[in-house]
Design a protein around this motif. Structure first.
Motif, PDB file in Angstrom:
ATOM      1  N   ARG A   1       0.832  -1.201   0.000  1.00 52.55           N
ATOM      2  CA  ARG A   1       0.000   0.000   0.000  1.00 52.55           C
ATOM      3  C   ARG A   1       0.869   1.255   0.000  1.00 52.55           C
ATOM      4  NH1 ARG A   1      -3.914  -2.190  -2.119  1.00 52.55           N
ATOM      5  NH2 ARG A   1      -4.970  -0.196  -1.860  1.00 52.55           N
ATOM      6  N   SER A   2       0.292   2.358  -0.387  1.00 55.21           N
ATOM      7  CA  SER A   2       1.040   3.608  -0.525  1.00 55.21           C
ATOM      8  C   SER A   2       1.213   4.321   0.809  1.00 55.21           C
ATOM      9  CB  SER A   2       0.294   4.541  -1.491  1.00 55.21           C
ATOM     10  OG  SER A   2      -0.930   4.976  -0.910  1.00 55.21           O
ATOM     11  N   GLU A   3       2.116   5.300   0.795  1.00 56.41           N
ATOM     12  CA  GLU A   3       2.303   6.135   1.985  1.00 56.41           C
ATOM     13  C   GLU A   3       1.034   6.911   2.302  1.00 56.41           C
ATOM     14  OE1 GLU A   3       5.693   8.644   1.773  1.00 56.41           O
ATOM     15  OE2 GLU A   3       7.114   7.008   1.410  1.00 56.41           O
ATOM     16  N   ALA A   4       0.308   7.319   1.275  1.00 60.00           N
ATOM     17  CA  ALA A   4      -0.947   8.041   1.498  1.00 60.00           C
ATOM     18  C   ALA A   4      -1.943   7.154   2.238  1.00 60.00           C
ATOM     19  CB  ALA A   4      -1.537   8.506   0.178  1.00 60.00           C
ATOM     20  N   SER A   5      -2.014   5.868   1.865  1.00 59.73           N
ATOM     21  CA  SER A   5      -2.895   4.936   2.568  1.00 59.73           C
ATOM     22  C   SER A   5      -2.477   4.795   4.025  1.00 59.73           C
ATOM     23  CB  SER A   5      -2.879   3.560   1.890  1.00 59.73           C
ATOM     24  OG  SER A   5      -3.464   3.620   0.606  1.00 59.73           O
ATOM     25  N   ALA A   6      -1.167   4.711   4.243  1.00 57.88           N
ATOM     26  CA  ALA A   6      -0.659   4.571   5.612  1.00 57.88           C
ATOM     27  C   ALA A   6      -1.020   5.780   6.456  1.00 57.88           C
ATOM     28  CB  ALA A   6       0.852   4.356   5.588  1.00 57.88           C
ATOM     29  N   ARG A   7      -0.905   6.965   5.876  1.00 57.12           N
ATOM     30  CA  ARG A   7      -1.255   8.182   6.625  1.00 57.12           C
ATOM     31  C   ARG A   7      -2.743   8.209   6.949  1.00 57.12           C
ATOM     32  NH1 ARG A   7       2.455  10.537   2.929  1.00 57.12           N
ATOM     33  NH2 ARG A   7       0.745  11.226   1.590  1.00 57.12           N
ATOM     34  N   ARG A   8      -3.577   7.847   5.979  1.00 61.45           N
ATOM     35  CA  ARG A   8      -5.019   7.816   6.234  1.00 61.45           C
ATOM     36  C   ARG A   8      -5.350   6.824   7.340  1.00 61.45           C
ATOM     37  NH1 ARG A   8      -5.564   8.394   0.422  1.00 61.45           N
ATOM     38  NH2 ARG A   8      -5.430   6.123   0.241  1.00 61.45           N
ATOM     39  N   ALA A   9      -4.740   5.663   7.265  1.00 60.19           N
ATOM     40  CA  ALA A   9      -5.014   4.620   8.254  1.00 60.19           C
ATOM     41  C   ALA A   9      -4.584   5.057   9.647  1.00 60.19           C
ATOM     42  CB  ALA A   9      -4.304   3.334   7.862  1.00 60.19           C
ATOM     43  N   GLU A  10      -3.443   5.689   9.730  1.00 57.36           N
ATOM     44  CA  GLU A  10      -2.944   6.145  11.037  1.00 57.36           C
ATOM     45  C   GLU A  10      -3.870   7.197  11.625  1.00 57.36           C
ATOM     46  OE1 GLU A  10       1.148   7.941  13.087  1.00 57.36           O
ATOM     47  OE2 GLU A  10       1.016   7.721  10.905  1.00 57.36           O
ATOM     48  N   ARG A  11      -4.298   8.151  10.794  1.00 58.87           N
ATOM     49  CA  ARG A  11      -5.202   9.192  11.289  1.00 58.87           C
ATOM     50  C   ARG A  11      -6.537   8.600  11.741  1.00 58.87           C
ATOM     51  NH1 ARG A  11      -3.085  12.258   6.791  1.00 58.87           N
ATOM     52  NH2 ARG A  11      -4.893  11.639   5.534  1.00 58.87           N
ATOM     53  N   ALA A  12      -6.934   7.509  11.114  1.00 62.20           N
ATOM     54  CA  ALA A  12      -8.208   6.879  11.457  1.00 62.20           C
ATOM     55  C   ALA A  12      -8.113   5.959  12.670  1.00 62.20           C
ATOM     56  CB  ALA A  12      -8.732   6.087  10.254  1.00 62.20           C
ATOM     57  N   GLY A  13      -6.901   5.747  13.176  1.00 59.13           N
ATOM     58  CA  GLY A  13      -6.724   4.878  14.328  1.00 59.13           C
ATOM     59  C   GLY A  13      -6.714   3.404  13.988  1.00 59.13           C
ATOM     60  N   LEU A  14      -6.417   3.076  12.722  1.00 52.82           N
ATOM     61  CA  LEU A  14      -6.379   1.678  12.306  1.00 52.82           C
ATOM     62  C   LEU A  14      -5.031   1.063  12.674  1.00 52.82           C
ATOM     63  CD1 LEU A  14      -7.941   1.953   8.725  1.00 52.82           C
ATOM     64  CD2 LEU A  14      -9.064   2.039  10.955  1.00 52.82           C
ATOM     65  N   GLU A  15      -5.050  -0.222  12.942  1.00 58.44           N
ATOM     66  CA  GLU A  15      -3.845  -0.946  13.346  1.00 58.44           C
ATOM     67  C   GLU A  15      -3.270  -1.679  12.138  1.00 58.44           C
ATOM     68  OE1 GLU A  15      -2.749  -4.745  16.208  1.00 58.44           O
ATOM     69  OE2 GLU A  15      -4.416  -3.420  16.777  1.00 58.44           O
ATOM     70  N   ALA A  16      -2.015  -1.396  11.810  1.00 59.27           N
ATOM     71  CA  ALA A  16      -1.390  -1.997  10.635  1.00 59.27           C
ATOM     72  C   ALA A  16      -0.878  -3.397  10.937  1.00 59.27           C
ATOM     73  CB  ALA A  16      -0.242  -1.122  10.139  1.00 59.27           C
ATOM     74  N   VAL A  17      -1.091  -4.306   9.994  1.00 57.66           N
ATOM     75  CA  VAL A  17      -0.457  -5.625  10.012  1.00 57.66           C
ATOM     76  C   VAL A  17       0.243  -5.793   8.668  1.00 57.66           C
ATOM     77  CG1 VAL A  17      -2.047  -6.675  11.650  1.00 57.66           C
ATOM     78  CG2 VAL A  17      -2.576  -6.750   9.223  1.00 57.66           C
ATOM     79  N   SER A  18       1.345  -6.516   8.660  1.00 59.34           N
ATOM     80  CA  SER A  18       2.183  -6.558   7.464  1.00 59.34           C
ATOM     81  C   SER A  18       1.717  -7.558   6.422  1.00 59.34           C
ATOM     82  CB  SER A  18       3.632  -6.869   7.856  1.00 59.34           C
ATOM     83  OG  SER A  18       3.705  -8.123   8.538  1.00 59.34           O
ATOM     84  N   GLU A  19       0.920  -8.546   6.802  1.00 60.97           N
ATOM     85  CA  GLU A  19       0.495  -9.580   5.872  1.00 60.97           C
ATOM     86  C   GLU A  19      -1.012  -9.797   5.958  1.00 60.97           C
ATOM     87  OE1 GLU A  19       2.390 -10.898   3.698  1.00 60.97           O
ATOM     88  OE2 GLU A  19       4.323 -10.123   4.411  1.00 60.97           O
ATOM     89  N   LEU A  20      -1.626 -10.086   4.813  1.00 57.92           N
ATOM     90  CA  LEU A  20      -3.065 -10.342   4.790  1.00 57.92           C
ATOM     91  C   LEU A  20      -3.431 -11.533   5.664  1.00 57.92           C
ATOM     92  CD1 LEU A  20      -5.893  -9.766   3.637  1.00 57.92           C
ATOM     93  CD2 LEU A  20      -5.309 -11.261   1.706  1.00 57.92           C
ATOM     94  N   GLY A  21      -2.611 -12.573   5.627  1.00 56.94           N
ATOM     95  CA  GLY A  21      -2.905 -13.756   6.429  1.00 56.94           C
ATOM     96  C   GLY A  21      -3.016 -13.444   7.904  1.00 56.94           C
ATOM     97  N   SER A  22      -2.146 -12.563   8.397  1.00 58.97           N
ATOM     98  CA  SER A  22      -2.192 -12.177   9.808  1.00 58.97           C
ATOM     99  C   SER A  22      -3.475 -11.418  10.120  1.00 58.97           C
ATOM    100  CB  SER A  22      -0.975 -11.313  10.149  1.00 58.97           C
ATOM    101  OG  SER A  22      -1.036 -10.852  11.483  1.00 58.97           O
ATOM    102  N   LEU A  23      -3.882 -10.536   9.203  1.00 60.39           N
ATOM    103  CA  LEU A  23      -5.134  -9.804   9.397  1.00 60.39           C
ATOM    104  C   LEU A  23      -6.316 -10.764   9.490  1.00 60.39           C
ATOM    105  CD1 LEU A  23      -6.283  -6.586   7.589  1.00 60.39           C
ATOM    106  CD2 LEU A  23      -7.758  -8.596   7.586  1.00 60.39           C
ATOM    107  N   LEU A  24      -6.348 -11.728   8.585  1.00 58.10           N
ATOM    108  CA  LEU A  24      -7.484 -12.640   8.530  1.00 58.10           C
ATOM    109  C   LEU A  24      -7.520 -13.604   9.705  1.00 58.10           C
ATOM    110  CD1 LEU A  24      -7.446 -13.383   4.695  1.00 58.10           C
ATOM    111  CD2 LEU A  24      -8.935 -11.795   5.942  1.00 58.10           C
ATOM    112  N   GLU A  25      -6.371 -13.907  10.272  1.00 55.19           N
ATOM    113  CA  GLU A  25      -6.340 -14.757  11.453  1.00 55.19           C
ATOM    114  C   GLU A  25      -6.950 -14.057  12.663  1.00 55.19           C
ATOM    115  OE1 GLU A  25      -2.315 -15.834  12.111  1.00 55.19           O
ATOM    116  OE2 GLU A  25      -2.216 -17.278  10.448  1.00 55.19           O
ATOM    117  N   GLN A  26      -6.822 -12.731  12.704  1.00 57.75           N
ATOM    118  CA  GLN A  26      -7.265 -11.974  13.875  1.00 57.75           C
ATOM    119  C   GLN A  26      -8.676 -11.412  13.722  1.00 57.75           C
ATOM    120  OE1 GLN A  26      -4.051  -9.309  15.558  1.00 57.75           O
ATOM    121  NE2 GLN A  26      -3.032  -9.881  13.633  1.00 57.75           N
ATOM    122  N   ALA A  27      -9.109 -11.166  12.481  1.00 59.46           N
ATOM    123  CA  ALA A  27     -10.403 -10.520  12.249  1.00 59.46           C
ATOM    124  C   ALA A  27     -11.509 -11.563  12.091  1.00 59.46           C
ATOM    125  CB  ALA A  27     -10.338  -9.643  11.011  1.00 59.46           C
ATOM    126  N   SER A  28     -12.669 -11.227  12.645  1.00 58.32           N
ATOM    127  CA  SER A  28     -13.844 -12.074  12.425  1.00 58.32           C
ATOM    128  C   SER A  28     -14.770 -11.471  11.379  1.00 58.32           C
ATOM    129  CB  SER A  28     -14.607 -12.277  13.741  1.00 58.32           C
ATOM    130  OG  SER A  28     -14.997 -11.038  14.304  1.00 58.32           O
TER     131      SER A  28
END
Length: 282
Positions: free
Chosen positions: A37-64
């Motif tokens: 993802r782009s730096e712009a996406s990272a900035r938007r996500a940070e401002r929104a209080g979203l938690e970054a994970v580096s891999e899709l698999g890790s996200l899907l393991e944690q999210a319901s």
């Protein structure tokens, strides 16, 4: 005590980040995948209080619950990546896609036991002057569960009674007017400018009705977003064809938006430059 669900958001564009912010403000943990993802996406996500994970698999393991908010052309690939990673939760397809595409995605995911809710976002990003509505269709139990995520937020969930495809059909019907009207306004303003009568054209539009034609400066923002709107209009065309209706207007609107492709995300674009882009297809 019920543990609040963890939500995965794919991917935090302007609308997606704003929707994610509403969920984090409501106390939910919201993850996003930073890989590729782009730096712009990272900035938007940070401002929104979203938690970054580096891999899709890790996200899907944690999210319901996973919410997909991406450009229409990427909707099926995004859903396929979720399926291939072995996700076992609830998938909310909130993309601007045809009902036929929404049904294909839901059927593909159902083969792996993934439940799908069809979503349709209408309105600007939340916390603006206008309400943001999230229409939801599908199996009622999961529709209710997704709607509950947005309780006490600026995103208003509207639970539809119909199956997957109904929310997407609403988005196509709304977009077929709202976005085509912007294309028509751009062409009309460009024609008025070519003959030196644009001031009279705008004044008449203001006198007779409020529309994009009456607010030509709005078209600079349309030009910057047209790279996303062109694929949506092609989805509208597919929807019209499936209903036995002519899709030429939607295809024509998409062709107009294609002319603004070089102006992608250009917030400094002037109105004369935006209108000149339409002249002779330049």
């Amino acid at each position: 005590m019920n543990v609040p669900p963890t939500v995965g958001l794919l991917h935090p564009g302007r609308m997606g980040a704003a929707v994610g912010r509403e969920l984090t403000t409501a106390g939910l943990r919201v993850l996003w995948c930073s890989a590729g993802r782009s730096e712009a996406s990272a900035r938007r996500a940070e401002r929104a209080g979203l938690e970054a994970v580096s891999e899709l698999g890790s996200l899907l393991e944690q999210a319901s619950v996973v919410i997909s908010l991406c450009p229409p052309a990427a909707a099926e690939a995004t859903a396929a990546s979720v399926r291939e990673a072995g996700f076992a939760g609830l998938f909310v397809d909130a993309n601007a896609i045809s009902p036929e595409r929404a049904k294909r995605i839901a059927a593909d995911l159902a083969g792996e036991g993934i439940r799908t809710v069809d979503g349709c976002v209408i309105g600007p990003p939340p916390r603006g002057a206008e309400d943001t509505h999230l229409y939801l269709s599908g199996q009622q139990q999961v529709v209710e569960a997704v709607g509950d995520l947005f309780a006490d937020t600026a995103v208003v969930p509207i639970r539809m009674q119909g199956p997957v495809g109904d929310a997407s059909a609403l988005k196509m019907a709304y977009g077929s007017y709202q976005k085509a009207a912007c294309a028509l306004a751009g062409v009309a303003q460009a024609l008025g400018r070519a003959h030196g009568v644009e001031a009279h054209l705008t004044e008449e539009a203001r006198r007779l009705a409020k529309s994009p034609l009456a607010t030509p400066d709005y078209l600079t923002g349309v030009a910057a977003k047209a790279w996303r709107w062109a694929p949506e209009m092609r989805e509208v065309s597919e929807t019209l064809a499936a209903a036995g209706l002519p899709g030429e207007m939607a295809e024509a609107a998409a062709a107009v938006f294609d002319l603004w492709e070089p102006d992608k995300d250009d917030s400094g674009l002037s109105l004369p430059d935006a209108l000149d882009r339409l002249k002779d297809g330049r």
